[in-house]
Design an enzyme around this catalytic site. Structure first.
Site, PDB file in Angstrom:
ATOM      1  N   GLU A 361       0.888  -1.176   0.000  1.00 18.44           N
ATOM      2  CA  GLU A 361       0.000   0.000   0.000  1.00 18.44           C
ATOM      3  C   GLU A 361       0.925   1.225   0.000  1.00 18.44           C
ATOM      4  OE1 GLU A 361      -2.425   0.336   3.528  1.00 18.44           O
ATOM      5  OE2 GLU A 361      -3.792   1.785   2.662  1.00 18.44           O
ATOM      6  N   HIS A 386      -4.641  -4.829  -0.122  1.00 14.73           N
ATOM      7  CA  HIS A 386      -4.335  -3.821  -1.142  1.00 14.73           C
ATOM      8  C   HIS A 386      -3.466  -4.373  -2.281  1.00 14.73           C
ATOM      9  CE1 HIS A 386      -6.285  -0.547   0.967  1.00 14.73           C
ATOM     10  NE2 HIS A 386      -5.657  -0.914   2.064  1.00 14.73           N
TER      11      HIS A 386
HETATM   12 ZN    ZN Z   1      -6.942  -1.826   5.401  1.00 18.97          ZN
END
Ligand code: ZN
Ligand code: NAG
Ligand code: NAG
Ligand code: NAG
Ligand code: NAG
Length: 513
Positions: A361, A386
């Site tokens: 991320e 992510h």
């Molecule tokens: Zn999260």
């Protein structure tokens, strides 16, 4: 031929090569090569392998006519919600017919959510802060904190706060209560009219993001609110056609009015009890599981303790506690590698503790932060939270595809937390185009001013998927959410059956409407 299957790759490459060779040898016309390559891309796309039945084909035609009309119009006006900041796009999204179809669509499960980012913050302001014995205090930084207590608690010297004031009394003396309630709501969400000005960089937006959870902590950790919060989480997702949740939960202490404190076992049991109660009145709902999570700002000795706690909780609640994760801003926190010693404890002890790591991320390509993706798969993560940076790592991408490790894509979160501004440029577009295993989720919808999963599905379908993503993509995403859940096989089958029943009805509704 299973192109999505890694074993299909050599076949595909061979075919492409064959086409190229025959084209050079003029055996094929330009048109034939075009058609062939387009067909290949169609097959490779997420959901490209799905075969739709007659009714689904009809629904798809209708859906795509609407989608293409909306996108074609946007190409003329250059007003396209996925290219805009969500805070500005939200109202436009709500007017989209595609969005309304997505709201009706049974979306399966939500696999990437955080405990207190789920329920619309309106409810905290309008219901929770109006409950008896709610106290507020004001910090020098212009933020607020809350505590339920009777009598009014004394202010400790250590607290960075004004004295505790009974909110009921305070409201009587404010000039405009609506105005005051709106100010509370602004403390509870990231929503603002001018996000680019308010949040100049990722650290600024992350600071406010983390402050929000600190602000609402005294509200949501009050036992009666804690219970209601779980219930409302289930209600909001159920209303958005989601039948099962896996929630990252930090299981911080929950307190009673008299100051009594509950432990983590109590919290897990409460999740379990509330979900069971909800299932009784909503029999199609499957339930909830917890991924116990700790903050990646802590040092390794504390994380070692959390790992032991996670193992312990999983032993006590094998059907409720799915595993462990680390949360918080990856760029400024510890890397998974830093925590290696802690994260290896289960395997060294021969204990199974599944991981669900947030990883990649980040926009910082090639840094130690970015290596979290590598370490997540090495540590056998069940899914990747992510995986925003995954497309920049061909070997890890291929490895996770081979191992069938999905990424949990949260488009609105990525945009609001400033990883990408125009969602057409979301790096997952490349991965969607090659059928990488993935699910769509919403992370902390309440903090972003969203709700359920539909807004994120809209961004994924319209912005990331582009013009060609169709009903197959949507169906694949919904089915993936069930497939990549950690439900037991029989529960998975049950959920899939319920989902199919709802899907058939949804298709029929789209066709007839
Ligand atoms: Zn999260
Ligand atoms: C909050 O909601 C609950 C039901 O969820 C209701 O019983 C209660 O009266 C509400 N409280 C306030 C102060 O609105
Ligand atoms: C109170 O504030 C709200 C929101 O700003 C506004 O609409 C309303 O007119 C105000 N009421 C009074 C009595 O000033
Ligand atoms: C948070 O609430 C307090 C109290 O009403 C207010 O003074 C402050 O401006 C609010 N913060 C934001 C960001 O609106
Ligand atoms: C990951 O899985 C491999 C293969 O099953 C195993 O050898 C290894 O010990 C596991 N590592 C961890 C940290 O669980």
């Amino acid at each position: 031929m299973a192109v999505g299957d890694p074993s299909g790759w050599p076949t595909l490459n061979f075919l492409l090569l064959a086409v190229a060779v025959s084209f050079l040898g003029s055996a094929l016309s330009i048109d034939e090569v075009r058609t062939h390559l387009l067909m290949k891309e169609k097959m490779m796309r997420l959901g490209g392998q799905l075969v739709l039945n007659t009714q689904e084909e009809q629904a798809n035609e209708k859906l795509m006519a609407i989608k293409i009309a909306e996108m074609t119009k946007a190409m003329k006006t250059l007003v396209f919600p996925p290219s805009m900041h969500f805070f500005r796009a939200k109202r436009l999204i709500e007017k989209s017919q595609v969005f309304n179809i997505l709201r009706m669509m049974p979306k399966g499960a939500a696999l990437h959510l955080h405990d207190f980012g789920i329920v619309s913050m309106d409810w905290l302001v309008k219901n929770v802060t109006y409950r008896p014995h709610c106290h507020i205090c004001f910090t020098p930084r212009g933020t607020v904190q809350f505590k339920f207590a009777d009598p009014t608690p004394a202010t400790l010297m250590t607290e960075d706060c004004s004295k505790w004031i009974l909110l009921e009394d305070y409201r009587k003396q404010v000039q405009n209560v609506t105005e005051f309630d709106n100010s509370l709501l602004r403390n509870f969400t990231l929503t603002t009219q001018d996000p680019e000005v308010t949040y100049l960089d990722q650290n600024v937006v992350w600071a406010k993001f983390e402050t929000i959870f600190f602000t609402i902590s005294g509200l949501v950790h009050y036992a009666p609110v804690f219970r209601d919060y779980i219930l409302r989480s289930l209600e909001e997702f159920y209303k958005d056609n989601v039948l099962y949740l896996e929630v990252r939960a930090m299981l911080q202490p929950v307190y009673e009015l008299n100051g009594e404190i509950h432990d983590k076992d109590w919290s897990v049991k409460t999740y379990k009890d509330v979900a069971q109660m909800f299932v009784q009145t909503h029999p199609e709902f499957i339930g909830i599981k917890i991924i116990y999570s700790d903050h990646r700002s802590k040092d390794v000795s504390l994380i070692k303790e959390s790992i032991r706690t996670a193992m312990d909780l999983r032993t006590k609640f094998p059907n409720m506690v799915a595993g462990f994760d680390l949360v918080g801003h990856e760029d400024t926190g510890h890397s998974l590698f830093d925590y290696k010693e802690a994260l290896m404890i289960p395997v060294k002890q021969g204990v199974k503790l599944p991981y669900f790591f947030h990883a990649g991320e980040t926009d910082w390509h090639g840094t130690s932060i970015d290596k979290n993706l590598l370490d997540a798969v090495i540590l056998n993560t069940t899914r990747i939270g992510h995986g925003f940076a995954l497309s920049k790592h061909p070997a890890i991408r291929a490895f996770s595809q081979k191992k069938d490790i999905p990424i949990e894509v949260c488009p609105i979160s990525n945009q609001v937390l400033k990883l990408v501004s125009d969602l057409r440029n979301h790096p997952v577009a490349t991965l969607m185009a090659i059928g990488q295993p993935m699910v769509i989720s919403s992370d902390d919808p309440a903090v972003f001013g969203a709700r359920g999963l539909s807004y994120d599905f809209y961004e994924a379908f319209m912005g990331i998927g582009g013009m060609k993503a169709d009903l197959r993509t949507l169906k694949q995403l919904a089915m993936n959410s069930i497939r990549y859940s950690v439900l037991s096989e029989d529960k998975k089958t049950a959920l899939m059956e319920t989902w199919e029943k709802r899907w058939k009805k949804f298709i029929a509704d789209v066709v007839t409407q």
